[in-house]
Design a protein around this motif. Structure first.
Motif, short mmCIF file in Angstrom:
data_model
loop_
_atom_site.label_atom_id
_atom_site.label_comp_id
_atom_site.label_asym_id
_atom_site.label_seq_id
_atom_site.Cartn_x
_atom_site.Cartn_y
_atom_site.Cartn_z
N LYS A 31 0.83 -1.21 0.00
CA LYS A 31 0.00 0.00 0.00
C LYS A 31 0.87 1.26 0.00
CE LYS A 31 -3.01 2.68 3.04
NZ LYS A 31 -1.96 3.70 3.33
N SER A 50 2.20 1.82 -3.41
CA SER A 50 1.19 2.11 -4.42
C SER A 50 1.00 3.61 -4.63
CB SER A 50 -0.14 1.46 -4.04
OG SER A 50 -1.07 1.54 -5.09
N SER A 51 0.96 4.37 -3.56
CA SER A 51 0.75 5.80 -3.68
C SER A 51 2.00 6.54 -4.16
CB SER A 51 0.32 6.39 -2.33
OG SER A 51 1.32 6.17 -1.35
N LEU A 103 4.17 5.12 -6.64
CA LEU A 103 4.68 4.48 -7.85
C LEU A 103 5.15 5.53 -8.86
CD1 LEU A 103 2.07 1.63 -8.34
CD2 LEU A 103 4.52 1.36 -7.88
N TYR A 152 0.50 -8.14 -5.05
CA TYR A 152 0.71 -7.41 -6.30
C TYR A 152 -0.61 -7.22 -7.04
CZ TYR A 152 1.89 -7.33 -11.37
OH TYR A 152 1.94 -7.06 -12.72
N GLU A 171 -3.14 -4.93 -4.32
CA GLU A 171 -2.77 -3.75 -3.55
C GLU A 171 -2.02 -2.68 -4.32
OE1 GLU A 171 -4.12 -3.42 -0.71
OE2 GLU A 171 -4.89 -5.47 -0.77
N LEU A 172 -1.49 -3.01 -5.50
CA LEU A 172 -0.78 -2.01 -6.29
C LEU A 172 -1.73 -1.44 -7.34
CD1 LEU A 172 2.69 -3.71 -6.85
CD2 LEU A 172 2.06 -2.01 -5.12
N TYR A 173 -1.99 -0.16 -7.26
CA TYR A 173 -2.88 0.50 -8.20
C TYR A 173 -2.05 1.10 -9.32
CZ TYR A 173 -6.34 0.00 -4.47
OH TYR A 173 -7.19 -0.51 -3.51
#
Length: 596
Positions: free
Chosen positions: A372, A375-376, A378, A395, A398-400
């Protein structure tokens, strides 16, 4: 010019720029030619031939070009097989070039003599041949590459070591029994018939609750998928290999499907009346609509994959992008409706739930939080790879992903040990981009630790040396532990599941990485900030809690009976971090068992 020089020259003529491999006396002639042709083709030395094949597969995935791997005779050739099966099952064009003992020794039980044609007949069944004459080299190379590209598959050329140093025959004699091939594979567009497109459009137009499922075959159809989803007010779910097809900030993207899927996707599939599958062979029928529930349309470039996972009413054989371009004008814009709003609401609810779950208490560190926090952060256009096991689950959910990012893993084969070699291949393909790999401690101990040496060897040759390996160290072969509980009702069997203690960060530091070891929530954000801003390879070792299930609660809920059986056999850890509703269901089942 000898045969090996001509081999390299011919590969270069096909646009091959890099070969992944490991030397050996069975390919000494070829290695000499590579040394003389360093301006044309680069050689990447790996630590093990399996890694060469995995890198060739990943290179093909990330570039769309043919991946090439090279191995010596006997054991070197055998080591290639697992990585080649990864390419075959994920439909990637890879050519394996393999050495062999001299022709006069073949059939004499000579050292390293293995029946390679028989051995490779399955993985490279579209084309596997051994040179018995120097005149063959031209057409063996040409056909191997052309067939790999045309069929999106693995091919293999075997060259005995005595042929490798013979005088090259660039132009076969103009006589009987000679083959005269050329370089080049034409680009083409495969599209369905107008009649099939009209039939598909009718089904999609009359549907009230449309679901779309995309896979890797939709990778070049992002804009078209968005257009048709918006016209149909459809939700779009993503198979693992299709994760980078659409950005996750689109409101109608429900996320992953299957054992690693979201509740938004589960609702989408359970409640749709129409299904459009685009470039996917997602295998698990229980996560698709029930047979007869939905009318279905499928688009795939490979006719063998049509109507394979679900009984499809209209099969569209064609390129995803070009097919959608011709289908979209036939689609009627659906008015805003409850289905669209429900999809978007389900996505919001899922994300809110995950936000809360990522902060739940854990022994040392919650693995969900590690993903998490990245993710924010990346980076734009980064590339992410993941291993098989629990890292694939995190993966997936949780990865946007953002627009322009790429990501992959071993999809159909689901082999352990793919994340690090995939990341290395991605870095060679795009040396300017940030590449991030997620691997479990099991995968690192299997082969990842060794390939850190490959990163150390080549890092300074990359335009941007920033490559990040994140190791989820839970001292457990975690996916299998939870599968034992969920699928079989067995408790964790420590003799098979617990991995040896190892300090991955310290090891990485010893070979030139920046090593970061974290074991508390407060350290996670800072670790990612430091890693992403580094100008060198970084390894983050996250000491995580193995009792936070990589499977979401809504999937575990379907296996309550087995989980309760596991608890009844003494595995109390099953209940440690599961949700309240799931715990309640397991306890109810246990009470029934005790009452009986």
């Amino acid at each position: 010019m000898n045969v090996s020089d001509f081999l390299i020259k011919r590969l270069s003529s096909w646009g091959i720029k890099r070969i992944f491999g490991y030397p050996g006396d069975g390919i000494n002639g070829i290695m000499g030619a590579l040394s003389r042709a360093q301006e044309e083709i680069k050689f990447t030395q790996v630590r093990h031939e399996e890694m060469a094949a995995l890198m060739a597969c990943a290179y093909a995935k990330f570039t769309g070009e043919v991946g090439v791997c090279l191995a010596t005779s006997g054991p070197g050739a055998i080591h290639l097989l697992n990585g080649l099966y990864d390419a075959k099952l994920d439909h990637q064009p890879v050519v394996a070039i393999i050495g062999h003992p001299a022709r006069k020794a073949i059939g004499g039980n000579y050292q390293q003599e293995v029946d390679l044609i028989s051995l490779f007949k399955d993985v490279a069944h579209e084309y596997v041949h051994m040179a018995s004459d120097e005149t063959q080299i031209r057409h063996l190379v040409d056909r191997a590459i052309r067939i790999a590209k045309a069929e999106r598959t693995v091919t293999c050329v075997i060259i005995p070591n005595d042929i490798q140093t013979k005088e090259a025959v660039e132009v076969p004699p103009h006589e009987h029994y000679t083959i005269h091939t050329g370089v080049g594979h034409p680009s083409s567009i495969v599209i369905p018939t107008d009649e099939a497109l009209q039939q598909a459009a009718h089904i999609l137009n009359v549907g009230n609750r449309v679901a779309i499922l995309v896979g890797a075959g939709a990778a070049k159809a992002t804009e078209e998928v968005i257009q048709i989803a918006e016209l149909l007010n459809a939700g779009v779910a993503k198979a693992l290999l299709g994760k980078s097809v659409l950005a996750d900030d689109l409101p109608f993207v429900t996320g992953s499907i299957g054992f690693f899927g979201t509740t938004a996707t589960e609702n989408l599939m359970n409640e749709c009346d129409t299904l459009l599958m685009i470039g996917t062979s997602f295998p698990y029928a229980e996560f698709l609509p029930k047979e007869g529930q939905a009318r279905a349309v499928q688009i795939d470039i490979d006719g063998r994959m049509l109507s394979l996972r679900y009984p499809v009413e209209v099969n569209l054989l064609g390129d995803s992008s070009e097919t959608l371009k011709r289908l979209i004008p036939l689609i009627h814009k659906k008015p805003n409706n409850e289905w669209k709003h429900k999809i978007e609401d389900d996505v919001r609810k899922w994300r809110q739930e995950q936000e809360q779950l990522s902060t739940r208490k854990a022994e040392l560190l919650n693995p969900q939080l590690v993903f998490k926090e990245l993710s924010s952060r990346l980076p734009a256009n980064c590339i992410i790879t993941a291993d098989s096991g629990s890292t694939a689950s995190w993966y997936a959910r949780e990865l946007y992903f953002k627009d322009g990012m790429m990501g992959s893993l071993s999809g159909t084969l689901a082999t352990m040990g793919c994340a690090v070699p995939y990341a290395i291949a991605a870095k060679f393909a795009y040396p300017e981009k940030t590449v991030i790999a997620f691997a479990g401690d099991g995968a690192m101990q299997m082969n990842g630790n060794e390939e850190l040496l490959t990163i150390s060897k080549y890092a300074q040759s990359w335009k941007n040396p920033n490559i990040i390996i994140c190791v989820i160290n839970n001292r457990d072969l975690n996916m299998v532990t939870w599968e034992q509980r969920m699928m079989e009702g067995d408790p964790k069997f420590e003799a098979t599941q617990v991995t040896p203690e190892f300090n991955y960060a310290a090891y990485a530091e010893s070979i030139g990485f920046t090593g970061i070891r974290i074991d508390s929530p407060e350290q996670v954000a800072e670790a990612w900030e430091r890693a992403l801003s580094a100008n060198n390879p970084v390894l983050i070792e996250a000491i995580t809690d193995p009792e936070i299930s990589p499977f979401p609660d809504h999937v575990l809920m379907k296996k309550v009976d087995n989980l309760a059986t596991s608890v009844s056999k003494g595995d109390d850890a099953v209940m440690k971090n599961t949700g309240h509703i799931l715990q309640q269901k397991v306890e109810e089942k246990l009470q029934k068992v005790e009452a009986e």
